[in-house]
Design a protein around this motif. Structure first.
Motif, short mmCIF file in Angstrom:
data_model
loop_
_atom_site.label_atom_id
_atom_site.label_comp_id
_atom_site.label_asym_id
_atom_site.label_seq_id
_atom_site.Cartn_x
_atom_site.Cartn_y
_atom_site.Cartn_z
N VAL A 88 0.86 -1.17 0.00
CA VAL A 88 0.00 0.00 0.00
C VAL A 88 0.90 1.23 0.00
CG1 VAL A 88 -1.77 1.28 1.24
CG2 VAL A 88 -1.84 -1.21 1.19
N LEU A 89 0.86 1.97 -1.10
CA LEU A 89 1.67 3.17 -1.22
C LEU A 89 0.99 4.35 -0.54
CD1 LEU A 89 2.67 2.76 -4.96
CD2 LEU A 89 4.03 2.15 -2.95
N GLU A 90 -0.32 4.43 -0.68
CA GLU A 90 -1.11 5.47 -0.04
C GLU A 90 -2.50 4.93 0.27
OE1 GLU A 90 -0.41 9.77 -1.71
OE2 GLU A 90 -0.57 8.37 -3.39
N ALA A 91 -3.03 5.33 1.38
CA ALA A 91 -4.42 5.02 1.72
C ALA A 91 -4.89 6.09 2.69
CB ALA A 91 -4.54 3.64 2.35
N MET A 92 -5.99 6.73 2.35
CA MET A 92 -6.49 7.80 3.20
C MET A 92 -8.00 7.91 3.09
SD MET A 92 -5.19 11.04 0.99
CE MET A 92 -3.64 10.22 0.64
N THR A 93 -8.60 8.50 4.12
CA THR A 93 -10.04 8.71 4.10
C THR A 93 -10.34 10.01 3.38
OG1 THR A 93 -9.96 9.83 6.25
CG2 THR A 93 -10.47 7.48 6.25
N THR A 94 -11.51 10.02 2.74
CA THR A 94 -12.05 11.23 2.12
C THR A 94 -13.53 11.28 2.50
OG1 THR A 94 -12.76 10.15 0.08
CG2 THR A 94 -10.47 10.95 0.15
N ASP A 95 -14.21 12.31 2.05
CA ASP A 95 -15.65 12.40 2.32
C ASP A 95 -16.41 11.26 1.66
OD1 ASP A 95 -15.28 14.68 3.81
OD2 ASP A 95 -15.72 16.04 2.15
N GLU A 96 -15.86 10.69 0.59
CA GLU A 96 -16.53 9.62 -0.15
C GLU A 96 -16.14 8.22 0.32
OE1 GLU A 96 -14.78 12.14 -2.07
OE2 GLU A 96 -16.65 13.26 -1.86
N GLY A 97 -15.11 8.08 1.14
CA GLY A 97 -14.66 6.77 1.58
C GLY A 97 -13.14 6.71 1.66
N TRP A 98 -12.58 5.55 1.33
CA TRP A 98 -11.13 5.34 1.35
C TRP A 98 -10.58 5.38 -0.06
CZ3 TRP A 98 -7.61 4.49 5.29
CH2 TRP A 98 -8.15 4.38 6.57
N GLN A 99 -9.45 6.07 -0.23
CA GLN A 99 -8.73 6.12 -1.50
C GLN A 99 -7.42 5.35 -1.31
OE1 GLN A 99 -9.93 7.66 -4.32
NE2 GLN A 99 -11.76 7.98 -3.12
N PHE A 100 -7.15 4.40 -2.22
CA PHE A 100 -5.94 3.57 -2.14
C PHE A 100 -5.08 3.73 -3.38
CE2 PHE A 100 -8.70 1.43 0.81
CZ PHE A 100 -7.85 0.95 1.78
N ARG A 101 -3.79 3.63 -3.18
CA ARG A 101 -2.80 3.51 -4.27
C ARG A 101 -1.92 2.35 -3.86
NH1 ARG A 101 2.18 6.49 -5.60
NH2 ARG A 101 2.41 6.31 -7.84
N VAL A 102 -1.94 1.27 -4.66
CA VAL A 102 -1.32 0.00 -4.27
C VAL A 102 -0.40 -0.49 -5.38
CG1 VAL A 102 -1.83 -2.40 -3.65
CG2 VAL A 102 -3.37 -0.58 -2.91
N ARG A 103 0.77 -1.02 -4.98
CA ARG A 103 1.70 -1.61 -5.95
C ARG A 103 1.66 -3.12 -5.79
NH1 ARG A 103 6.20 0.49 -8.44
NH2 ARG A 103 6.22 2.20 -6.95
N PHE A 104 1.40 -3.81 -6.90
CA PHE A 104 1.43 -5.27 -6.94
C PHE A 104 2.72 -5.71 -7.62
CE2 PHE A 104 -3.03 -4.19 -6.62
CZ PHE A 104 -3.51 -5.11 -5.72
N PRO A 105 3.28 -6.86 -7.22
CA PRO A 105 4.56 -7.30 -7.78
C PRO A 105 4.47 -7.66 -9.27
CG PRO A 105 3.72 -8.93 -6.21
CD PRO A 105 2.81 -7.75 -6.17
N GLY A 106 3.29 -7.94 -9.78
CA GLY A 106 3.13 -8.28 -11.21
C GLY A 106 1.69 -8.27 -11.60
#
Length: 121
Positions: free
Chosen positions: A101-119
């Motif tokens: 998980v590179l980034e994960a944060m709450t917003t007014d709409e819910g959770w926003q994620f930025r995730v790196r997968f190995p492949g």
């Protein structure tokens, strides 16, 4: 080649959803999610007011084994939470795929994620 994916989920669909619904004016940003002995242990920053109420609600969640405040600076606190082994869903899936998980944060709409997968798999 690694793959970076950005996505969002509704607040109640993520582990902290019930706690965040009961505590107003609290924003969460995950610092790190580290697999430890089959468990997912996140570090996260909580910003806002009502830290004691937030901690009580998170600790009462059946999916949370423990929550510990590590540091507090003005209106922001760093926490470490340990999920119970039977928590599945998003965090379990990310741990199983060795995603970071590179980034994960709450917003007014819910959770926003930025995730790196190995492949691509």
């Amino acid at each position: 080649m690694s793959v970076i994916v950005e996505f969002s989920v509704e607040t109640e669909e993520f582990v902290f959803g019930s706690a965040l619904e009961t505590v107003e004016h609290m924003a969460i940003e995950l610092e790190a999610i580290v697999p430890v002995g089959g468990q997912v242990v996140p570090y996260f920053w909580a910003t806002g007011t009502g830290f004691e109420a937030f901690e009580r609600h998170v600790a009462a969640d059946p999916g949370i084994e423990s929550i510990t405040q590590i540091d507090r600076i003005d209106g922001t606190a760093l926490y470490r939470a340990v999920w119970t082994r039977d928590v599945n869903g998003l965090l379990g899936g990310l741990a199983e795929t060795e995603a970071v998980v590179l980034e994960a944060m709450t917003t007014d709409e819910g959770w926003q994620f930025r995730v790196r997968f190995p492949g691509n798999d």
